[in-house]
Design a protein around this motif. Structure first.
Motif, mmCIF file in Angstrom:
data_model
loop_
_atom_site.group_PDB
_atom_site.id
_atom_site.type_symbol
_atom_site.label_atom_id
_atom_site.label_comp_id
_atom_site.label_asym_id
_atom_site.label_seq_id
_atom_site.Cartn_x
_atom_site.Cartn_y
_atom_site.Cartn_z
ATOM 1 N N VAL A 194 0.822 -1.209 0.000
ATOM 2 C CA VAL A 194 0.000 0.000 0.000
ATOM 3 C C VAL A 194 0.859 1.263 0.000
ATOM 4 C CG1 VAL A 194 -0.215 0.184 2.512
ATOM 5 C CG2 VAL A 194 -2.061 1.040 1.043
ATOM 6 N N ASN A 195 2.138 1.176 0.392
ATOM 7 C CA ASN A 195 3.014 2.355 0.375
ATOM 8 C C ASN A 195 3.935 2.381 -0.839
ATOM 9 O OD1 ASN A 195 4.914 0.404 0.958
ATOM 10 N ND2 ASN A 195 5.892 1.552 2.610
ATOM 11 N N THR A 196 3.699 1.477 -1.802
ATOM 12 C CA THR A 196 4.497 1.448 -3.021
ATOM 13 C C THR A 196 3.866 2.358 -4.059
ATOM 14 O OG1 THR A 196 5.237 -0.828 -2.620
ATOM 15 C CG2 THR A 196 5.418 -0.010 -4.863
ATOM 16 N N LEU A 197 4.660 3.267 -4.607
ATOM 17 C CA LEU A 197 4.136 4.248 -5.555
ATOM 18 C C LEU A 197 4.543 3.957 -6.996
ATOM 19 C CD1 LEU A 197 4.859 7.347 -3.343
ATOM 20 C CD2 LEU A 197 2.608 6.381 -3.841
ATOM 21 N N SER A 198 5.526 3.086 -7.176
ATOM 22 C CA SER A 198 5.926 2.737 -8.536
ATOM 23 C C SER A 198 4.873 1.855 -9.184
ATOM 24 C CB SER A 198 7.275 2.013 -8.516
ATOM 25 O OG SER A 198 7.201 0.849 -7.727
ATOM 26 N N LYS A 199 4.923 1.770 -10.497
ATOM 27 C CA LYS A 199 3.954 0.963 -11.235
ATOM 28 C C LYS A 199 4.138 -0.505 -10.885
ATOM 29 C CE LYS A 199 2.272 0.022 -15.905
ATOM 30 N NZ LYS A 199 2.469 0.283 -17.361
ATOM 31 N N PRO A 200 3.050 -1.220 -10.582
ATOM 32 C CA PRO A 200 3.181 -2.644 -10.244
ATOM 33 C C PRO A 200 3.770 -3.449 -11.401
ATOM 34 C CG PRO A 200 0.997 -1.815 -9.662
ATOM 35 C CD PRO A 200 1.661 -0.756 -10.489
ATOM 36 N N THR A 201 4.387 -4.566 -11.050
ATOM 37 C CA THR A 201 4.969 -5.434 -12.061
ATOM 38 C C THR A 201 3.894 -6.029 -12.943
ATOM 39 O OG1 THR A 201 6.738 -6.007 -10.523
ATOM 40 C CG2 THR A 201 6.428 -7.458 -12.427
ATOM 41 N N THR A 202 4.120 -6.006 -14.250
ATOM 42 C CA THR A 202 3.198 -6.661 -15.176
ATOM 43 C C THR A 202 3.810 -7.959 -15.665
ATOM 44 O OG1 THR A 202 4.102 -5.379 -17.008
ATOM 45 C CG2 THR A 202 2.144 -4.506 -15.926
ATOM 46 N N ASP A 337 -5.339 -6.988 -13.857
ATOM 47 C CA ASP A 337 -4.564 -6.664 -15.050
ATOM 48 C C ASP A 337 -4.288 -5.164 -14.969
ATOM 49 O OD1 ASP A 337 -3.551 -6.083 -17.538
ATOM 50 O OD2 ASP A 337 -5.327 -6.715 -18.666
ATOM 51 N N PHE A 338 -3.076 -4.805 -14.540
ATOM 52 C CA PHE A 338 -2.767 -3.415 -14.239
ATOM 53 C C PHE A 338 -2.813 -2.505 -15.460
ATOM 54 C CE2 PHE A 338 -0.257 -5.765 -10.944
ATOM 55 C CZ PHE A 338 -1.066 -5.436 -9.888
ATOM 56 N N ASP A 339 -2.255 -2.981 -16.582
ATOM 57 C CA ASP A 339 -2.157 -2.119 -17.762
ATOM 58 C C ASP A 339 -3.225 -2.413 -18.805
ATOM 59 O OD1 ASP A 339 -1.201 -4.567 -18.526
ATOM 60 O OD2 ASP A 339 0.802 -3.877 -19.062
ATOM 61 N N ARG A 340 -4.188 -3.275 -18.455
ATOM 62 C CA ARG A 340 -5.348 -3.554 -19.309
ATOM 63 C C ARG A 340 -4.945 -4.028 -20.709
ATOM 64 N NH1 ARG A 340 -9.517 1.402 -18.495
ATOM 65 N NH2 ARG A 340 -7.843 2.571 -19.494
ATOM 66 N N ASP A 341 -3.908 -4.868 -20.756
ATOM 67 C CA ASP A 341 -3.453 -5.372 -22.054
ATOM 68 C C ASP A 341 -3.994 -6.760 -22.356
ATOM 69 O OD1 ASP A 341 -2.014 -6.925 -20.278
ATOM 70 O OD2 ASP A 341 -0.070 -6.624 -21.259
ATOM 71 N N GLY A 342 -4.886 -7.275 -21.471
ATOM 72 C CA GLY A 342 -5.461 -8.590 -21.684
ATOM 73 C C GLY A 342 -4.694 -9.710 -21.009
ATOM 74 N N SER A 343 -3.503 -9.411 -20.506
ATOM 75 C CA SER A 343 -2.707 -10.396 -19.777
ATOM 76 C C SER A 343 -2.778 -10.070 -18.293
ATOM 77 C CB SER A 343 -1.250 -10.369 -20.253
ATOM 78 O OG SER A 343 -0.465 -11.291 -19.521
ATOM 79 N N LYS A 344 -3.310 -10.985 -17.501
ATOM 80 C CA LYS A 344 -3.479 -10.736 -16.066
ATOM 81 C C LYS A 344 -2.112 -10.740 -15.370
ATOM 82 C CE LYS A 344 -7.842 -13.102 -16.626
ATOM 83 N NZ LYS A 344 -7.482 -13.370 -18.064
ATOM 84 N N ASP A 345 -1.999 -9.920 -14.311
ATOM 85 C CA ASP A 345 -0.701 -9.688 -13.697
ATOM 86 C C ASP A 345 -0.583 -10.167 -12.251
ATOM 87 O OD1 ASP A 345 0.410 -8.130 -15.940
ATOM 88 O OD2 ASP A 345 -1.114 -6.662 -15.377
ATOM 89 N N HIS A 346 -1.695 -10.359 -11.556
ATOM 90 C CA HIS A 346 -1.596 -10.624 -10.125
ATOM 91 C C HIS A 346 -2.782 -11.460 -9.656
ATOM 92 C CE1 HIS A 346 0.117 -9.990 -6.201
ATOM 93 N NE2 HIS A 346 -0.993 -9.463 -5.728
ATOM 94 N N THR A 347 -2.515 -12.366 -8.681
ATOM 95 C CA THR A 347 -3.532 -13.261 -8.141
ATOM 96 C C THR A 347 -3.567 -13.148 -6.622
ATOM 97 O OG1 THR A 347 -2.982 -14.816 -9.929
ATOM 98 C CG2 THR A 347 -4.397 -15.639 -8.169
ATOM 99 N N MET A 348 -4.770 -13.069 -6.046
ATOM 100 C CA MET A 348 -4.961 -12.925 -4.599
ATOM 101 C C MET A 348 -6.115 -13.811 -4.151
ATOM 102 S SD MET A 348 -4.781 -8.773 -4.813
ATOM 103 C CE MET A 348 -5.484 -8.859 -6.463
ATOM 104 N N ILE A 349 -6.153 -14.126 -2.859
ATOM 105 C CA ILE A 349 -7.238 -14.935 -2.316
ATOM 106 C C ILE A 349 -7.915 -14.187 -1.171
ATOM 107 C CG2 ILE A 349 -5.715 -16.216 -0.715
ATOM 108 C CD1 ILE A 349 -7.547 -18.690 -1.307
ATOM 109 N N VAL A 350 -9.230 -14.293 -1.103
ATOM 110 C CA VAL A 350 -9.989 -13.631 -0.049
ATOM 111 C C VAL A 350 -9.892 -14.464 1.227
ATOM 112 C CG1 VAL A 350 -12.275 -12.816 0.678
ATOM 113 C CG2 VAL A 350 -11.586 -12.636 -1.731
ATOM 114 N N THR A 351 -9.451 -13.830 2.319
ATOM 115 C CA THR A 351 -9.322 -14.549 3.589
ATOM 116 C C THR A 351 -10.213 -13.969 4.676
ATOM 117 O OG1 THR A 351 -7.424 -13.180 4.275
ATOM 118 C CG2 THR A 351 -6.945 -15.235 3.090
#
Length: 389
Positions: A194-202, A337-351
């Protein structure tokens, strides 16, 4: 700014540049600890200097936490000296960069508040993991662990959220042995603290053809029609328990893909959690997205890859698409998908879920119970994909 006091005589670490004196104005050194010795040849980094590296890093990241909690950017006093023959301080360039970061985090605080996400306090600790010296340059690998306490929590709402980030700090020494912090680099693959300001990894787009199932995008508007879970033999509580147990301490029964160009550990971590709650292996060829398996020795692409997991999840009918991210329940999966290029970038699970808000746990950056509201507010332009497991 809040000062960080340590035992012993209180001293201060020098910062170059009047605009940055607040960042470490409260750092204290133990009595008679010199931040460096006057030298002619290449300096060495002894235990005392390493300790000062750690304290400076702690001060920098604590200031970032404070900016998220109260928006404060500290006092703008004149530079302070510690009286030692050798100093450890921020370079003028790093000081300006940190000033800009604190200002941006203050704006993020306001954005999160509009989404209902506020914090009453924060706590940050930094661990110095390793130091490598080449000539007059020292590279320090550090781990930042931050806990943010939610403000005005409702009944059933989690009390806090937290994350763990890894950074590489670069220090350079002059001929008098004075060290300057000249660069801070995030080394996690995800870049989703949450304190990271750079663009997330794609994620690099995975080769696909027309047989790959396309996931349905989920809306991010609040208060959608409820979509409760029905008729399943899976143990969602076990999924959540597993994820929260291993969010910071990785399970040695599986490889760790975070950092060092490994591509990130997010999907591997979610697959482990799903397996803990009842998902069964589908053995076969590792590159076949219709197969899903993973252990210490071998993993299918669908077990560790963001897009491959999505293809398997849909093709196997183990998941169905949800219309809205706020319909997610414990054990469900969220992808971005951070950059909306159709390739998903990150996976999370609801806990966790409370008050209609799902809270996700994930690796890279290792994060515990971050609200979906926080994600949507921080990344409003991303595409979101919600999977009912």
């Amino acid at each position: 700014m809040k000062s960080r006091k340590l035992t012993g005589t209180r001293r201060r670490v020098t910062i170059l540049g009047a605009a940055a004196t607040s960042v470490v104005a409260g750092v204290a050194l133990l009595p008679n600890w010199s931040a460096g010795a006057s030298v002619v040849d290449d300096p060495t980094v002894d235990a005392r200097t390493k300790a000062t590296f750690q304290r400076l890093a702690d001060a920098v990241f604590t200031d970032r936490t404070d900016a998220l909690v109260d928006g404060k950017q500290g006092n703008r006093d004149k530079p302070l000296t510690d009286g030692f023959s050798g100093d450890v301080r921020l370079s003028s360039g790093t000081a300006r960069t940190e000033d800009a970061a604190l200002s941006s985090l203050g704006k993020r605080k306001d954005t999160l508040a509009k989404a209902g996400e506020t914090y009453s306090k924060g706590a940050t600790t930094v661990t110095l993991n390793a130091t490598r010296v080449t000539g007059r340059t020292a590279k320090a690998a550090v781990t930042e662990t931050t806990t943010l306490t939610y403000d005005k929590t409702r009944a059933g709402q989690p009390k806090s959220t937290g994350f763990q980030s890894h950074h590489e700090l670069t220090f350079k020494a002059d001929r008098q042995g004075n060290w300057q912090l000249t660069d801070i680099r995030d080394t996690d693959q995800g870049g989703l603290a949450v304190n990271t300001l750079s663009k997330p990894t794609t994620v690099k787009a995975t080769t696909a053809d027309d047989t790959m199932p396309a996931a349905k995008r989920a809306a991010t508007t609040r208060n959608p029609v409820a979509a409760p879970k029905t008729g399943t033999a899976l143990d969602y509580k076990a999924m959540a328990t597993y994820a929260e147990k291993y969010v910071y301490t990785y399970n040695k029964d599986y490889p760790d893909f975070n950092g060092h160009g490994a591509g990130g550990d997010c999907t591997n971590f979610v697959s482990q959690s799903l397996k803990a709650g009842g998902w069964k292996h589908v053995p076969g060829y590792v590159y076949d997205y219709t197969r899903w398996f993973g252990n210490a020795d071998i993993q299918s692409d669908s077990f560790v890859g963001v897009n491959e997991w999505s293809w398997f999840a849909q093709n196997s009918k183990r998941t169905t698409a949800l219309d809205n991210v706020y319909q997610l329940e414990v054990g469900d999966v969220l992808q971005m998908d951070f950059d909306r290029d159709g390739s998903k970038d990150h996976t999370m699970i609801v806990t966790y879920k409370s008050g209609g808000v799902p809270y996700v746990t994930y690796h890279s950056n290792n994060t515990l119970r971050r609200s979906v509201a926080s994600l949507v507010a921080s990344y409003p332009n991303a595409y979101y994909y919600a999977y009912r497991t």
